[in-house]
Design an enzyme around this catalytic site. Structure first.
Site, PDB file in Angstrom:
ATOM      1  N   HIS A 102       0.840  -1.203   0.000  1.00  0.00           N
ATOM      2  CA  HIS A 102       0.000   0.000   0.000  1.00  0.00           C
ATOM      3  C   HIS A 102       0.876   1.254   0.000  1.00  0.00           C
ATOM      4  CE1 HIS A 102      -3.402   2.636   1.107  1.00  0.00           C
ATOM      5  NE2 HIS A 102      -2.506   3.244   1.881  1.00  0.00           N
ATOM      6  N   GLU A 103       1.917   1.252   0.819  1.00  0.00           N
ATOM      7  CA  GLU A 103       2.800   2.423   0.866  1.00  0.00           C
ATOM      8  C   GLU A 103       3.568   2.576  -0.444  1.00  0.00           C
ATOM      9  OE1 GLU A 103       2.248   4.495   3.077  1.00  0.00           O
ATOM     10  OE2 GLU A 103       1.059   3.151   4.339  1.00  0.00           O
ATOM     11  N   HIS A 106       1.586   4.520  -2.821  1.00  0.00           N
ATOM     12  CA  HIS A 106       1.741   5.980  -2.726  1.00  0.00           C
ATOM     13  C   HIS A 106       3.003   6.442  -3.457  1.00  0.00           C
ATOM     14  CE1 HIS A 106      -1.638   6.654  -0.182  1.00  0.00           C
ATOM     15  NE2 HIS A 106      -1.165   5.972   0.841  1.00  0.00           N
ATOM     16  N   HIS A 110       3.233   9.080  -6.540  1.00  0.00           N
ATOM     17  CA  HIS A 110       4.152  10.218  -6.568  1.00  0.00           C
ATOM     18  C   HIS A 110       5.005  10.191  -7.835  1.00  0.00           C
ATOM     19  CE1 HIS A 110       7.592  12.622  -4.465  1.00  0.00           C
ATOM     20  NE2 HIS A 110       6.808  13.401  -5.179  1.00  0.00           N
TER      21      HIS A 110
END
Length: 229
Positions: A102-103, A106, A110
């Site tokens: 999940h991270e 991100h 980005h």
């Protein structure tokens, strides 16, 4: 009444939000703890998962670091650092790889310039200031019956709600990317998939609950101001 904001009938407006928030926190904690005890079929750690997915997506300028706390995992777009808690960084569970992915979601957002993430990052400092200031302005205005301050507090708090709304697509999209990445890179086998989805869905519910709670808080502020007009 010395503290009118905390001791009147409008508190009832918050009850649905408080119930949902409590359920969301219980759900994410119980689901996370459950799948933290379920080993993933590949026997891979969260840190290994994060580094593998970053490399496979051509992201070479993001580091993966260990951070203290529980469920403190996050991606810092300013420093390009993906920070994982001990249980996720070193863990070989379904929960560990799901949260790590999940991270990474991100970090992928980005890297490709995902618009909602860019907008959230841009307004985050202002939104935090507005959220903190809103309460002080509104309560002072309520205490002294100064409508102007109450209105300013409401405007500031509305801005903070917009930040919560923008956060929803960012988090849901990161979870969708996580599931896709885990599947495409064969990090989780078929039997691990349902558990990964439950972990990520439980985490997403906390953001939904926070947004609904903020709406109810705004309604209460409007009700209190209306009672003074």
């Amino acid at each position: 009444m010395i503290f009118p904001y905390f001791s009147d009938y409008t508190m009832i407006i918050l009850i649905p939000g408080l119930i949902l928030a409590a359920f969301a926190q219980w759900n994410v904690s119980s689901t996370y703890n459950k799948y933290l005890r379920v080993a993933n079929s590949r026997g891979i750690t969260g840190a290994e998962t994060a580094r593998k997915l970053l490399i496979n997506n051509g992201i070479t300028d993001v580091s993966v670091e260990l951070v203290g706390g529980k469920l403190s995992d996050h991606y810092d777009p300013r420093k390009k650092v993906l920070r994982l808690s001990h249980e996720v960084y070193n863990g070989r569970s379904v929960a560990s790889v799901s949260i790590a992915a999940h991270e990474v979601g991100h970090a992928i957002q980005h890297n490709i310039g995902y618009a909602p993430l860019k907008l959230r990052s841009a307004i985050a400092p202002v939104a935090a200031l507005a959220s903190n200031s809103a309460w002080y302005l509104f309560i002072i205005g309520l205490f002294f019956n100064f409508a102007g301050l109450m209105e300013l507090g409401i405007v500031f708090f509305t801005g903070a709600i917009l930040f919560n709304i923008i956060t929803l697509p960012v988090e849901f999209n990161a979870s969708q990317r996580a599931i896709a990445q885990l599947d495409q890179n064969a990090i989780l086998y078929d039997e691990d998939g349902p558990g990964a989805r439950r972990v990520l869905n439980a985490a997403a519910l906390t953001y939904v609950a926070a947004t609904i709670m903020s709406f109810l808080q705004l309604l209460r502020m409007l009700a209190l101001k209306g009672s003074r007009d």
